[in-house]
Every structure is written in structure tokens, then in C-alpha cells.
Design a protein around this motif. Structure first.
Motif, PDB file in Angstrom:
ATOM      1  N   LEU A  65      12.577  -2.026  11.467  1.00  0.00           N
ATOM      2  CA  LEU A  65      13.579  -2.258   9.855  1.00  0.00           C
ATOM      3  C   LEU A  65      12.581  -2.824   8.695  1.00  0.00           C
ATOM      4  O   LEU A  65      11.882  -3.336   8.821  1.00  0.00           O
ATOM      5  N   ASP A  95      15.908  -4.936   3.703  1.00  0.00           N
ATOM      6  CA  ASP A  95      17.730  -5.358   3.595  1.00  0.00           C
ATOM      7  C   ASP A  95      18.410  -5.054   5.272  1.00  0.00           C
ATOM      8  O   ASP A  95      19.157  -4.780   4.952  1.00  0.00           O
ATOM      9  N   ASP A  96      17.082  -4.522   6.375  1.00  0.00           N
ATOM     10  CA  ASP A  96      17.866  -4.840   7.460  1.00  0.00           C
ATOM     11  C   ASP A  96      18.468  -5.777   7.700  1.00  0.00           C
ATOM     12  O   ASP A  96      19.417  -5.895   9.017  1.00  0.00           O
ATOM     13  N   ASP A 130      24.702  -7.278  13.482  1.00  0.00           N
ATOM     14  CA  ASP A 130      24.549  -7.783  12.127  1.00  0.00           C
ATOM     15  C   ASP A 130      22.733  -7.835  12.911  1.00  0.00           C
ATOM     16  O   ASP A 130      22.858  -7.928  14.158  1.00  0.00           O
ATOM     17  N   HIS A 131      21.537  -7.806  12.435  1.00  0.00           N
ATOM     18  CA  HIS A 131      20.041  -8.387  12.299  1.00  0.00           C
ATOM     19  C   HIS A 131      19.709  -9.286  12.611  1.00  0.00           C
ATOM     20  O   HIS A 131      19.609  -9.979  10.695  1.00  0.00           O
ATOM     21  N   ARG A 180      20.024  -8.217  17.448  1.00  0.00           N
ATOM     22  CA  ARG A 180      21.375  -7.329  16.840  1.00  0.00           C
ATOM     23  C   ARG A 180      22.618  -8.187  17.550  1.00  0.00           C
ATOM     24  O   ARG A 180      23.033  -7.522  18.897  1.00  0.00           O
TER      25      ARG A 180
END
Ligand code: UT7
Length: 331
Positions: free
Chosen positions: A247, A250-251, A311-312, A330
Motif C-alpha cells: 500500500l 494514497d491508499d 477503507d484501509h 481493510r
């Protein structure tokens, strides 16, 4: 191997609100100093008749309600705390009894501000290995009973507060859940943030009047050293969580850090090149609640709609030991 996922969250704080102005009356400090150095406006202090297990119980019931689990579903209880009701056994034993759980494994983890992430990691390993299916993971403290509430202890007294947060984790059958956890400790610097007694080391047992007079039976912190290490270890362990899962920043929807000091979070945001709105903060309301701070913050962030399915998020902690830790999730 099935990873675990968080299916319930809850928190409980004592009713008594202590404002910075209240502290001005009992020690040489100021609202201006506290807010500018830490971002804290108020915190909660447990009254004499409230123990850590009481707050843990309140938080646990809410987490169980959200997850829709009853006591008989729970097969593991892990509590992170440095302010247990009794010297032994751990708060987990009292909590287990108060919840009417019978015979399931229950233990405490004393990893200070990193304790909740440590507990989550251990619970996740139990679920991944098939040893447990539904675990109750709690961070709970009534540490303000331990602190020196005079000018001598002001650097610590103004920062800390009481509370509890809880999570139910269960076997995940989809791609959501705890992706990885990362735990670290560096014991060589432990004297920068510790409480010496009562302990079995020479000179700090409970009946040592000199140790009490010297303040060695209250927490001590070398604030600048702790600060310096925190602003390095937080970004490191957040990066470790991202790297492990391929990841990038941005993630990541939200980072939930241990609420130690808003200036630490600002320094972490700067070092990681992100805005403060990606780093959750509620320290202004509760101060630093040690093991409870991450589950309280996670619960509030969830309740405020800041975390949605898919969402992360990353939980990140740093504290006494030194210990530091992260969890990539997650949702
Ligand atoms: O959860 C575990 C992890 N904990 C942390 O991460 C905490 C890390 N450390 C910190 O957050 C900061 O170091 C503190 C908030 C504890 C202190 O901030 P600082 O900017 O490092 O202040 P300092 O300790 O260098 O103290 C500056 C001055 C000192 O006076 P002199 O020597 O400059 O005259 C202190 O005596 O502020 C004084 N001071 C206070 N003044 C008013 C210390 N505590 C207080 C207080 N009120 N409560």
C-alpha cells in the motif's frame, strides 16, 4: 488461515471532566502551556470508586452489542493496561467474571501505550491459528490514580486521562480484516518513561518510604527524549504496515495513532507528507489515555462515519518500553 476482522467497537470514559483551568488550581501550570504543548483541553479522571475493570466492562458491553455477540460467544479475553485493579491477577480476570464468562482464556498485556495494538495482534494470531473464533480485545486505564497531581508531577499530570476502549474481533470470511500487525520493543531506553514501584527491583517495593518520598512510585517521563523517539518510530511503523501490504499513502483513508500529543501527530503528518485530516485526533477531549487511546479513537472515528467498508486504515502506537506497533486493516 483466516484473518480476523473487527466486528464491534465501544468505549467508556469516566463522567468527571477535568479542565486545564481545574489543573491550574492544584499545580503551577496554565491552560496556555497545556494547549500549546499538547493540544489537550480536557481529560476524564476516574473517581475513587471506579476501577479499570469498570471502564473495561462498559466499553466491552458496547462492543459486544455492536457485534451482536453474547458472552457465551467469546472464547478469548485480552486486556492492555498498566493500571490494573489489583497487583495481580490482571484486569482480564475481573472483566471475565463481570461478563459472566466461564473458563475461557483471559490475560493482560502490559505494553503501555502500545498495549492495544499488541493485544489486537495476539488476538489476531489466535484467530488465524484457529485457537479462537471471537475475541474481546480491550485497552483500559485509570492511571490518573497513580500520577503525582502536584507541581512536581505536572509534566505528566496534565497529559494523562482515564478511559477504556474495546473491540470484538472474529474470523473473517471475506477480504476485510486485519491485514498485518507489527510489534517492536527497545528496552534499553525504558528509563525515559516508567514507573519504578511498587516493584521487585531493589529500593522500590511498596513499603519503601524513601522511594515514595522521591516520587519513584509515580510515573516519570523524560518528555523531550520520548517525543524525539515517537516522531521517528510512528512514521517507521506506519511505513512498515504499508510496505507489508503493498500500500502507499494514497491508499490509506485514515491513520489512528496513539493520542500522546497533537504536536507528535503534526510532526508525523509532516514527515509522511500528509494533511492532518488523515490523522485522527481526539486528544483535546481525553488527553493521553495510554492503552485506551487507540480503541477510543477508533470507535469515535467509526461513529463519526470516517471509516467505511473497503477503507484501509492504520493503527499506530508508541510508548513506554519503548514499545511501538502498527496494524493495517481493510474495513
Ligand atoms: O504516551 C506515551 C508517550 N508520551 C509522549 O509521547 C509524550 C512526549 N513528550 C511530550 O509530549 C512533550 O515533551 C511534553 C508535552 C511532555 C513537554 O513538552 P516540551 O516542549 O518538551 O517541554 P519541556 O519538557 O522541555 O519543558 C519546557 C518547560 C520546562 O521549564 P524550563 O525548564 O524551560 O523553565 C518545564 O519545567 O515547561 C515546564 N513545564 C511546565 N510548565 C507548565 C513542564 N510541565 C509543565 C506544565 N505546566 N504542566
Amino acid at each position: 488461515m483466516h484473518k480476523s476482522k473487527i466486528t464491534g467497537l465501544g468505549f467508556e470514559v469516566p463522567e468527571k471532566v477535568v479542565l486545564n483551568a481545574d489543573l491550574e488550581k492544584i499545580m503551577d501550570t496554565s491552560d496556555e502551556w497545556i494547549q500549546s504543548r499538547s493540544g489537550i483541553k480536557e481529560r476524564r479522571w476516574a473517581s475513587e470508586d471506579i476501577a479499570t475493570s469498570d471502564l473495561a466492562l462498559g466499553a466491552s458491553k458496547k462492543a459486544m452489542e455492536m457485534a451482536g455477540v453474547s458472552p457465551e460467544d467469546i472464547d478469548l479475553v485480552i486486556v492492555g493496561t498498566l493500571s490494573s485493579d489489583y497487583f495481580f491477577p490482571g484486569v482480564s480476570a475481573q472483566l471475565q467474571d463481570k461478563l459472566n464468562l466461564r473458563n475461557v482464556a483471559a490475560f493482560d498485556i502490559k505494553a503501555a501505550c502500545s498495549a492495544f495494538v499488541y493485544c489486537l495482534s495476539v488476538g489476531d494470531q489466535f484467530i488465524r491459528s484457529g485457537m479462537a473464533e471471537t475475541a474481546l480485545i480491550v485497552g483500559a486505564e485509570t492511571q490518573t490514580k497513580l500520577i503525582d497531581k502536584t507541581t512536581r508531577g505536572r509534566d505528566i499530570a496534565v497529559l494523562f486521562g482515564d478511559g477504556a476502549g474495546a473491540a470484538i474481533i472474529q474470523t473473517s470470511n471475506d477480504d476485510s480484516g486485519i491485514l498485518s500487525t507489527h510489534l517492536h520493543c527497545e528496552g534499553k531506553d525504558m528509563r525515559n518513561l516508567w514507573m519504578e514501584g511498587p516493584g521487585s527491583a531493589p529500593g522500590v517495593w511498596i513499603n519503601n518510604k524513601q522511594a515514595i518520598a522521591d516520587g519513584r512510585l509515580s510515573p516519570f517521563m523524560n518528555g523531550r527524549e520520548v517525543f524525539r523517539n515517537a516522531v521517528t518510530r510512528f512514521p517507521e511503523v506506519i511505513q512498515e504496515a504499508m510496505d507489508e501490504n503493498g500500500l502507499t499513502m494514497d491508499d490509506i483513508k485514515l491513520i489512528i495513532p496513539h493520542q500522546a500529543n497533537n504536536r507528535i501527530s503534526q510532526a508525523v503528518a509532516k514527515r509522511m507528507g500528509i494533511d492532518m485530516d488523515r490523522i485522527y485526533s481526539n486528544i483535546h477531549k481525553y488527553g493521553n489515555t495510554t492503552a485506551a487511546s487507540i480503541p477510543i479513537a477508533l470507535t469515535e472515528a467509526f461513529q463519526e462515519g470516517k471509516i467505511k467498508k473497503g477503507d484501509h486504515i492504520i493503527l499506530a502506537a508508541f510508548g513506554a518500553g519503548y514499545t511501538w506497533a502498527s496494524a493495517a486493516i481493510r474495513w
